[in-house]
Design a protein around this motif. Structure first.
Motif, PDB file in Angstrom:
ATOM      1  N   ASP A  21       0.793  -1.239   0.000  1.00  8.44           N
ATOM      2  CA  ASP A  21       0.000   0.000   0.000  1.00  8.44           C
ATOM      3  C   ASP A  21       0.817   1.276   0.000  1.00  8.44           C
ATOM      4  O   ASP A  21       0.273   2.352   0.211  1.00  8.44           O
ATOM      5  CB  ASP A  21      -0.950   0.007   1.219  1.00  8.44           C
ATOM      6  N   ARG A  22       2.124   1.184  -0.212  1.00 10.05           N
ATOM      7  CA  ARG A  22       2.917   2.408  -0.169  1.00 10.05           C
ATOM      8  C   ARG A  22       4.094   2.353  -1.139  1.00 10.05           C
ATOM      9  O   ARG A  22       4.604   1.274  -1.449  1.00 10.05           O
ATOM     10  CB  ARG A  22       3.411   2.696   1.240  1.00 10.05           C
ATOM     11  N   VAL A  23       4.509   3.543  -1.585  1.00  5.36           N
ATOM     12  CA  VAL A  23       5.601   3.641  -2.554  1.00  5.36           C
ATOM     13  C   VAL A  23       6.615   4.686  -2.091  1.00  5.36           C
ATOM     14  O   VAL A  23       6.329   5.504  -1.213  1.00  5.36           O
ATOM     15  CB  VAL A  23       5.084   4.045  -3.955  1.00  5.36           C
ATOM     16  N   LEU A  24       7.792   4.626  -2.697  1.00  7.00           N
ATOM     17  CA  LEU A  24       8.849   5.576  -2.385  1.00  7.00           C
ATOM     18  C   LEU A  24       9.280   6.258  -3.678  1.00  7.00           C
ATOM     19  O   LEU A  24       9.480   5.592  -4.699  1.00  7.00           O
ATOM     20  CB  LEU A  24      10.017   4.826  -1.734  1.00  7.00           C
ATOM     21  N   SER A  34      -2.186   6.695  -9.823  1.00  4.57           N
ATOM     22  CA  SER A  34      -3.619   6.834 -10.103  1.00  4.57           C
ATOM     23  C   SER A  34      -4.217   5.494 -10.521  1.00  4.57           C
ATOM     24  O   SER A  34      -5.360   5.173 -10.172  1.00  4.57           O
ATOM     25  CB  SER A  34      -3.856   7.860 -11.221  1.00  4.57           C
ATOM     26  N   ALA A  35      -3.449   4.715 -11.272  1.00  2.28           N
ATOM     27  CA  ALA A  35      -3.942   3.422 -11.750  1.00  2.28           C
ATOM     28  C   ALA A  35      -3.874   2.342 -10.673  1.00  2.28           C
ATOM     29  O   ALA A  35      -4.435   1.262 -10.838  1.00  2.28           O
ATOM     30  CB  ALA A  35      -3.139   2.990 -12.980  1.00  2.28           C
ATOM     31  N   HIS A  36      -3.146   2.600  -9.603  1.00  6.47           N
ATOM     32  CA  HIS A  36      -2.998   1.605  -8.530  1.00  6.47           C
ATOM     33  C   HIS A  36      -3.672   2.129  -7.272  1.00  6.47           C
ATOM     34  O   HIS A  36      -3.027   2.725  -6.410  1.00  6.47           O
ATOM     35  CB  HIS A  36      -1.524   1.283  -8.274  1.00  6.47           C
ATOM     36  N   THR A  37      -4.981   1.867  -7.178  1.00 11.45           N
ATOM     37  CA  THR A  37      -5.763   2.475  -6.098  1.00 11.45           C
ATOM     38  C   THR A  37      -5.425   1.889  -4.731  1.00 11.45           C
ATOM     39  O   THR A  37      -5.890   2.391  -3.716  1.00 11.45           O
ATOM     40  CB  THR A  37      -7.274   2.301  -6.371  1.00 11.45           C
ATOM     41  N   GLU A  38      -4.604   0.821  -4.712  1.00  6.97           N
ATOM     42  CA  GLU A  38      -4.204   0.264  -3.411  1.00  6.97           C
ATOM     43  C   GLU A  38      -3.122   1.120  -2.740  1.00  6.97           C
ATOM     44  O   GLU A  38      -2.844   0.960  -1.553  1.00  6.97           O
ATOM     45  CB  GLU A  38      -3.732  -1.190  -3.570  1.00  6.97           C
ATOM     46  N   ILE A  39      -2.523   2.045  -3.494  1.00  7.11           N
ATOM     47  CA  ILE A  39      -1.455   2.876  -2.911  1.00  7.11           C
ATOM     48  C   ILE A  39      -2.086   4.026  -2.121  1.00  7.11           C
ATOM     49  O   ILE A  39      -2.788   4.857  -2.682  1.00  7.11           O
ATOM     50  CB  ILE A  39      -0.515   3.418  -4.007  1.00  7.11           C
ATOM     51  N   ARG A  40      -1.827   4.042  -0.799  1.00  8.10           N
ATOM     52  CA  ARG A  40      -2.429   5.077   0.036  1.00  8.10           C
ATOM     53  C   ARG A  40      -1.404   5.930   0.772  1.00  8.10           C
ATOM     54  O   ARG A  40      -1.735   6.794   1.575  1.00  8.10           O
ATOM     55  CB  ARG A  40      -3.407   4.460   1.056  1.00  8.10           C
ATOM     56  N   ASP A  41      -0.116   5.695   0.475  1.00  5.11           N
ATOM     57  CA  ASP A  41       0.956   6.346   1.232  1.00  5.11           C
ATOM     58  C   ASP A  41       2.159   6.486   0.308  1.00  5.11           C
ATOM     59  O   ASP A  41       2.535   5.522  -0.373  1.00  5.11           O
ATOM     60  CB  ASP A  41       1.261   5.430   2.439  1.00  5.11           C
ATOM     61  N   ILE A  42       2.735   7.681   0.244  1.00  2.93           N
ATOM     62  CA  ILE A  42       3.948   7.870  -0.568  1.00  2.93           C
ATOM     63  C   ILE A  42       5.022   8.533   0.269  1.00  2.93           C
ATOM     64  O   ILE A  42       4.738   9.447   1.059  1.00  2.93           O
ATOM     65  CB  ILE A  42       3.669   8.682  -1.856  1.00  2.93           C
ATOM     66  N   ILE A  43       6.254   8.057   0.102  1.00  2.00           N
ATOM     67  CA  ILE A  43       7.401   8.652   0.784  1.00  2.00           C
ATOM     68  C   ILE A  43       8.240   9.387  -0.246  1.00  2.00           C
ATOM     69  O   ILE A  43       8.708   8.775  -1.214  1.00  2.00           O
ATOM     70  CB  ILE A  43       8.252   7.555   1.454  1.00  2.00           C
ATOM     71  N   LEU A  44       8.407  10.684  -0.048  1.00  2.00           N
ATOM     72  CA  LEU A  44       9.320  11.433  -0.910  1.00  2.00           C
ATOM     73  C   LEU A  44      10.709  11.278  -0.320  1.00  2.00           C
ATOM     74  O   LEU A  44      10.936  11.502   0.867  1.00  2.00           O
ATOM     75  CB  LEU A  44       8.937  12.911  -0.983  1.00  2.00           C
ATOM     76  N   PRO A  51      -7.000  11.078  -5.389  1.00  2.00           N
ATOM     77  CA  PRO A  51      -7.930  10.938  -4.256  1.00  2.00           C
ATOM     78  C   PRO A  51      -7.566   9.824  -3.280  1.00  2.00           C
ATOM     79  O   PRO A  51      -7.725   9.987  -2.082  1.00  2.00           O
ATOM     80  CB  PRO A  51      -9.281  10.649  -4.920  1.00  2.00           C
ATOM     81  N   HIS A  52      -7.068   8.674  -3.780  1.00  3.54           N
ATOM     82  CA  HIS A  52      -6.836   7.564  -2.852  1.00  3.54           C
ATOM     83  C   HIS A  52      -5.504   7.661  -2.114  1.00  3.54           C
ATOM     84  O   HIS A  52      -5.210   6.850  -1.249  1.00  3.54           O
ATOM     85  CB  HIS A  52      -6.944   6.215  -3.584  1.00  3.54           C
ATOM     86  N   LEU A  53      -4.684   8.647  -2.444  1.00  4.06           N
ATOM     87  CA  LEU A  53      -3.404   8.796  -1.738  1.00  4.06           C
ATOM     88  C   LEU A  53      -3.676   9.527  -0.422  1.00  4.06           C
ATOM     89  O   LEU A  53      -3.923  10.733  -0.408  1.00  4.06           O
ATOM     90  CB  LEU A  53      -2.416   9.573  -2.619  1.00  4.06           C
ATOM     91  N   GLU A  54      -3.662   8.760   0.675  1.00  2.33           N
ATOM     92  CA  GLU A  54      -4.082   9.350   1.948  1.00  2.33           C
ATOM     93  C   GLU A  54      -2.986  10.191   2.581  1.00  2.33           C
ATOM     94  O   GLU A  54      -3.234  11.297   3.029  1.00  2.33           O
ATOM     95  CB  GLU A  54      -4.506   8.228   2.923  1.00  2.33           C
ATOM     96  N   ILE A  55      -1.793   9.645   2.661  1.00  4.61           N
ATOM     97  CA  ILE A  55      -0.741  10.409   3.341  1.00  4.61           C
ATOM     98  C   ILE A  55       0.516  10.555   2.486  1.00  4.61           C
ATOM     99  O   ILE A  55       0.820   9.734   1.617  1.00  4.61           O
ATOM    100  CB  ILE A  55      -0.368   9.828   4.736  1.00  4.61           C
ATOM    101  N   ILE A  56       1.205  11.667   2.755  1.00  4.03           N
ATOM    102  CA  ILE A  56       2.473  11.945   2.087  1.00  4.03           C
ATOM    103  C   ILE A  56       3.522  12.055   3.184  1.00  4.03           C
ATOM    104  O   ILE A  56       3.296  12.693   4.212  1.00  4.03           O
ATOM    105  CB  ILE A  56       2.410  13.260   1.278  1.00  4.03           C
ATOM    106  N   ARG A  57       4.661  11.382   2.972  1.00  2.00           N
ATOM    107  CA  ARG A  57       5.759  11.491   3.931  1.00  2.00           C
ATOM    108  C   ARG A  57       6.980  12.070   3.224  1.00  2.00           C
ATOM    109  O   ARG A  57       7.187  11.806   2.033  1.00  2.00           O
ATOM    110  CB  ARG A  57       6.153  10.115   4.460  1.00  2.00           C
ATOM    111  N   ILE A  58       7.779  12.795   3.973  1.00  2.00           N
ATOM    112  CA  ILE A  58       9.043  13.301   3.439  1.00  2.00           C
ATOM    113  C   ILE A  58      10.164  12.745   4.324  1.00  2.00           C
ATOM    114  O   ILE A  58      10.107  12.873   5.548  1.00  2.00           O
ATOM    115  CB  ILE A  58       9.062  14.846   3.434  1.00  2.00           C
ATOM    116  N   GLY A  59      11.142  12.115   3.704  1.00  2.00           N
ATOM    117  CA  GLY A  59      12.319  11.629   4.440  1.00  2.00           C
ATOM    118  C   GLY A  59      13.460  12.593   4.186  1.00  2.00           C
ATOM    119  O   GLY A  59      13.805  12.849   3.027  1.00  2.00           O
TER     120      GLY A  59
END
Ligand SMILES: *Cc1c(COP(=O)(O)O)cnc(C)c1O
Length: 369
Positions: free
Chosen positions: A95-98, A137-147, A171-179
């Motif tokens: 559910d998350r990408v980097l 956008s095409a992968h609605t399971e992704i809800r979290d991204i880490i920059l 819309p489905h991206l719930e949270i954004i993180r910054i490392g």
């Protein structure tokens, strides 16, 4: 030019300046720096007290980086490139990408996991950002991204905002993180303007990189306070490093000081098996000892997860000292606390045929008494 950009310009990034400022013979490290760039901001330079101290080791190149090591022979031991569906995006977990948005950093940590590319020119292009947005956008399971990067706070506000805005429109991206390692190494980058821009994109989280209690200065405390006042929950990530912080007392002070500047310890990483970084590795027993020295002895808030990022792309695996649950069966659990005292916890009664999880085992070899 803003103050932080001037600070970058005044950083030590060539071997002649390094020789002049810190006395490291230029010829000793010229080839290393050609391969793995160096940058020491004026803020970090001021933290160095003597040759070989905990700050020095993190930023000053040595010939060790060129010594072959059988275990650390990969430039990409976490197989980030294999798990990359579009350039600069790593999709490893459900559910998350980097996303790597730049190759630039305020300092170039000698133990970096992404030593293979940091420091080379490169920032996310509009075309690449579009590919990333299309993929998410095409992968609605992704809800979290880490920059990530590089360091995402090395790009100017306008570019960073372009990325945040494009991601927030999904819309489905719930949270954004910054490392980022910026607050601890280039605190002038944390400006009112930056904070005012970031807080438009909540829920936004930040994980800051700190390895030693000496990194927490009044300027750093101020920068973290500004981010926290902008409503950004702050976590920390620490790499366990030989000769830098592989000591329970040093780690305890670091974790306590982080809480005092409103940063909640999140992860302690076992050093990755990255080519050119073997001299920073510690044994896993050291990490377990550090966790044991924290748990119960200081606030639970100060105890991060200790993880090994599994070589080969298995992701982060949390590991714990194995000596707290001594015994478990249908009736009871016997636990050991931080003072080595044992206690019995009685289990609630559940009919055997219902309790599918029923266990009965000595977790740790134990004399019956
Ligand atoms: C660390 C990491 C994450 C985030 O992991 P969390 O345990 O959720 O913090 C996501 N993707 C990649 C590739 C990572 O390395």
């Amino acid at each position: 030019m803003e103050q932080w950009q001037k600070d970058i310009k005044e950083s030590i990034d060539d071997v002649e300046t390094l020789e002049k400022m810190l006395g490291v013979p230029a010829e000793e490290v010229r080839e290393i720096v050609e391969q793995y760039p160096m940058r020491i901001t004026p803020h970090v330079f001021k933290l160095i007290r003597e040759k070989g101290d905990s700050i020095w080791k993190q930023v000053v190149p040595t010939a060790e980086e060129d010594h072959p090591d059988a275990a650390c022979d990969s430039e990409d031991p976490l197989h980030e490139e294999k798990d990359s569906p579009v350039p600069n995006l790593v999709h490893r977990y459900p559910d998350r990408v980097l996303l790597v948005i730049t190759n630039q950093c305020p300092i170039y940590c000698r133990f970096c996991t992404r030593k293979r590319f940091v420091g080379s020119p490169g920032t996310l292009t509009p075309e690449n950002l579009k590919q990333v947005v299309d993929y998410i956008s095409a992968h609605t399971e992704i809800r979290d991204i880490i920059l990530s990067g590089g360091d995402p706070l090395m790009v100017v506000d306008m570019l960073l905002e372009r990325v945040l805005k494009a991601l927030r429109a999904i819309p489905h991206l719930e949270i954004i993180r910054i490392g980022t390692r910026v607050p601890g190494t280039l605190p002038s980058r944390i400006t009112e303007n930056l904070c005012n821009m970031l807080k438009k994109y909540h829920p936004l989280y930040m994980n800051l990189h700190f390895n030693h209690p000496d990194e927490i200065t009044p300027e750093v405390a101020k920068a973290c306070g500004m981010l926290a006042d902008a409503g950004i929950p702050l976590g920390s990530q620490t790499v366990l490093l030989e000769g830098v912080n592989d000591d329970p007392e040093v780690m305890k002070r670091l974790m306590q000081k982080l809480l005092s500047i409103r940063v909640k310890p999140y992860y302690i990483y076992q050093a990755d098996l990255v080519k050119g970084t073997h001299h920073f590795r510690t044994r896993v027993e050291k990490g377990l000892k550090i966790i044991s020295a924290l748990r119960g002895h200081t606030s639970g808030m100060a105890v991060p997860h200790y993880v090994i990022d599994a070589p080969g792309g298995g992701g982060k695996v949390a590991i714990l000292p194995q000596d707290t649950l001594l015994y478990l069966d249908d009736d009871q659990a016997i636990v050991k606390n931080y003072e080595e005292k044992t206690f019995k916890y009685s289990q609630p009664n559940v009919p055997k045929e219902v309790n599918k999880d029923a266990a009965s085992f000595w977790v740790v070899p134990h004399d019956t008494d």
